[in-house]
Scaffold this motif. Structure first.
Motif, PDB file in Angstrom:
ATOM      1  N   GLY A  58       0.793  -1.219   0.000  1.00  0.00           N
ATOM      2  CA  GLY A  58       0.000   0.000   0.000  1.00  0.00           C
ATOM      3  C   GLY A  58       0.824   1.268   0.000  1.00  0.00           C
ATOM      4  N   GLY A  59       2.118   1.134   0.208  1.00  0.00           N
ATOM      5  CA  GLY A  59       2.993   2.297   0.252  1.00  0.00           C
ATOM      6  C   GLY A  59       3.404   2.784  -1.116  1.00  0.00           C
ATOM      7  N   SER A  60       4.268   3.802  -1.121  1.00  0.00           N
ATOM      8  CA  SER A  60       4.704   4.435  -2.361  1.00  0.00           C
ATOM      9  C   SER A  60       6.216   4.598  -2.393  1.00  0.00           C
ATOM     10  CB  SER A  60       4.056   5.817  -2.506  1.00  0.00           C
ATOM     11  OG  SER A  60       2.651   5.739  -2.561  1.00  0.00           O
ATOM     12  N   LEU A  61       6.743   4.611  -3.585  1.00  0.00           N
ATOM     13  CA  LEU A  61       8.144   4.937  -3.839  1.00  0.00           C
ATOM     14  C   LEU A  61       8.222   5.707  -5.145  1.00  0.00           C
ATOM     15  CD1 LEU A  61      10.087   1.633  -3.021  1.00  0.00           C
ATOM     16  CD2 LEU A  61      10.241   3.784  -1.760  1.00  0.00           C
ATOM     17  N   ARG A  62       9.255   6.531  -5.258  1.00  0.00           N
ATOM     18  CA  ARG A  62       9.529   7.237  -6.498  1.00  0.00           C
ATOM     19  C   ARG A  62      10.938   6.895  -6.939  1.00  0.00           C
ATOM     20  NH1 ARG A  62      10.738  13.569  -7.682  1.00  0.00           N
ATOM     21  NH2 ARG A  62       9.701  13.772  -9.703  1.00  0.00           N
ATOM     22  N   LEU A  63      11.026   6.248  -8.089  1.00  0.00           N
ATOM     23  CA  LEU A  63      12.324   5.890  -8.650  1.00  0.00           C
ATOM     24  C   LEU A  63      12.793   6.977  -9.603  1.00  0.00           C
ATOM     25  CD1 LEU A  63      11.757   2.109  -9.469  1.00  0.00           C
ATOM     26  CD2 LEU A  63      12.404   3.177  -7.299  1.00  0.00           C
TER      27      LEU A  63
ATOM     28  N   PRO B 152       3.121  -6.797  -2.841  1.00  0.00           N
ATOM     29  CA  PRO B 152       4.283  -7.691  -2.712  1.00  0.00           C
ATOM     30  C   PRO B 152       4.790  -8.195  -4.058  1.00  0.00           C
ATOM     31  CG  PRO B 152       2.683  -8.185  -1.016  1.00  0.00           C
ATOM     32  CD  PRO B 152       2.034  -7.170  -1.915  1.00  0.00           C
ATOM     33  N   GLU B 153       3.896  -8.378  -5.003  1.00  0.00           N
ATOM     34  CA  GLU B 153       4.315  -8.860  -6.324  1.00  0.00           C
ATOM     35  C   GLU B 153       5.066  -7.810  -7.142  1.00  0.00           C
ATOM     36  OE1 GLU B 153       1.232  -8.965  -5.007  1.00  0.00           O
ATOM     37  OE2 GLU B 153      -0.318  -8.637  -6.543  1.00  0.00           O
ATOM     38  N   ASP B 154       5.156  -6.586  -6.636  1.00  0.00           N
ATOM     39  CA  ASP B 154       5.965  -5.556  -7.282  1.00  0.00           C
ATOM     40  C   ASP B 154       7.438  -5.663  -6.875  1.00  0.00           C
ATOM     41  OD1 ASP B 154       3.258  -3.279  -6.737  1.00  0.00           O
ATOM     42  OD2 ASP B 154       3.800  -4.246  -8.630  1.00  0.00           O
ATOM     43  N   THR B 155       7.733  -6.534  -5.933  1.00  0.00           N
ATOM     44  CA  THR B 155       9.105  -6.711  -5.477  1.00  0.00           C
ATOM     45  C   THR B 155       9.991  -7.188  -6.621  1.00  0.00           C
ATOM     46  OG1 THR B 155       8.434  -7.189  -3.200  1.00  0.00           O
ATOM     47  CG2 THR B 155      10.589  -8.012  -3.907  1.00  0.00           C
ATOM     48  N   ALA B 156      11.062  -6.451  -6.871  1.00  0.00           N
ATOM     49  CA  ALA B 156      11.958  -6.755  -7.991  1.00  0.00           C
ATOM     50  C   ALA B 156      13.095  -5.735  -8.005  1.00  0.00           C
ATOM     51  CB  ALA B 156      11.208  -6.697  -9.319  1.00  0.00           C
TER      52      ALA B 156
ATOM     53  N   GLN C 148      16.774  -1.856  -6.051  1.00  0.00           N
ATOM     54  CA  GLN C 148      15.926  -2.894  -5.464  1.00  0.00           C
ATOM     55  C   GLN C 148      14.692  -2.276  -4.830  1.00  0.00           C
ATOM     56  OE1 GLN C 148      16.378  -6.488  -5.177  1.00  0.00           O
ATOM     57  NE2 GLN C 148      14.244  -6.300  -4.479  1.00  0.00           N
ATOM     58  N   VAL C 149      13.543  -2.842  -5.157  1.00  0.00           N
ATOM     59  CA  VAL C 149      12.282  -2.476  -4.524  1.00  0.00           C
ATOM     60  C   VAL C 149      11.738  -3.711  -3.830  1.00  0.00           C
ATOM     61  CG1 VAL C 149       9.891  -1.766  -4.898  1.00  0.00           C
ATOM     62  CG2 VAL C 149      11.759  -0.630  -6.146  1.00  0.00           C
ATOM     63  N   THR C 150      11.491  -3.609  -2.547  1.00  0.00           N
ATOM     64  CA  THR C 150      10.947  -4.722  -1.772  1.00  0.00           C
ATOM     65  C   THR C 150       9.673  -4.262  -1.082  1.00  0.00           C
ATOM     66  OG1 THR C 150      13.159  -5.610  -1.380  1.00  0.00           O
ATOM     67  CG2 THR C 150      11.381  -6.422   0.035  1.00  0.00           C
ATOM     68  N   VAL C 151       8.595  -4.979  -1.342  1.00  0.00           N
ATOM     69  CA  VAL C 151       7.300  -4.651  -0.745  1.00  0.00           C
ATOM     70  C   VAL C 151       6.936  -5.776   0.204  1.00  0.00           C
ATOM     71  CG1 VAL C 151       4.907  -4.013  -1.153  1.00  0.00           C
ATOM     72  CG2 VAL C 151       6.662  -3.470  -2.867  1.00  0.00           C
ATOM     73  N   SER C 152       6.963  -5.470   1.473  1.00  0.00           N
ATOM     74  CA  SER C 152       6.746  -6.502   2.476  1.00  0.00           C
ATOM     75  C   SER C 152       6.302  -5.869   3.781  1.00  0.00           C
ATOM     76  CB  SER C 152       8.030  -7.301   2.696  1.00  0.00           C
ATOM     77  OG  SER C 152       7.868  -8.231   3.750  1.00  0.00           O
TER      78      SER C 152
END
Length: 123
Positions: free
Chosen positions: A15-20, A88-92, A118-122
């Motif tokens: 549910g969180g956000s990140l900006r690459l 979680p499936e966005d982890t990559a 690395q992006v980890t959603v957990s």
């Protein structure tokens, strides 16, 4: 040497956000479309999104439509991927790369790959 450098990855809760960010070194991005890709362990690299050289055209993989937004600032020689409602499936590992147009998101048709972030959603 033409190089792209990705940054902005990290650990985030579902549910969180990140900006690459994808910054160019040794060349200007003005004439290139920029693609974002990701690769999870044991899986092939998949296209996530692409933006045309002037930002007028974007496309997205179905899995991220409505959650991710690609943008660019040619003045800063940088492209971005805003990722909201992460799952979680966005982890990559996320990569950016260039090509003349966004007609395809096939990874082997892109060039100037960065090292990835690395992006980890957990939880």
């Amino acid at each position: 040497q033409l190089q792209l450098v990705e940054s902005g990855g990290g650990l985030v809760q579902p549910g969180g956000s990140l900006r690459l960010s994808c910054a160019a070194s040794g060349f200007t991005l003005d004439h290139y479309s920029i693609g974002w890709f990701r690769q999870a362990p044991g899986k092939e690299r998949e296209g996530v999104s692409c933006i045309s050289s002037n930002g007028g055209r974007t496309n997205y993989a179905d899995s991220v439509k409505g959650r991710f937004t690609i943008s660019r600032d040619n003045g800063k020689n940088t492209a971005y991927l805003q990722m909201n409602n992460l799952k979680p499936e966005d982890t990559a590992i996320y990569y950016c790369a260039t090509r003349p147009s966004c007609a395809t998101l096939v990874a082997r048709l892109f060039a100037s790959w960065g090292q990835g972030t690395q992006v980890t959603v957990s939880s």
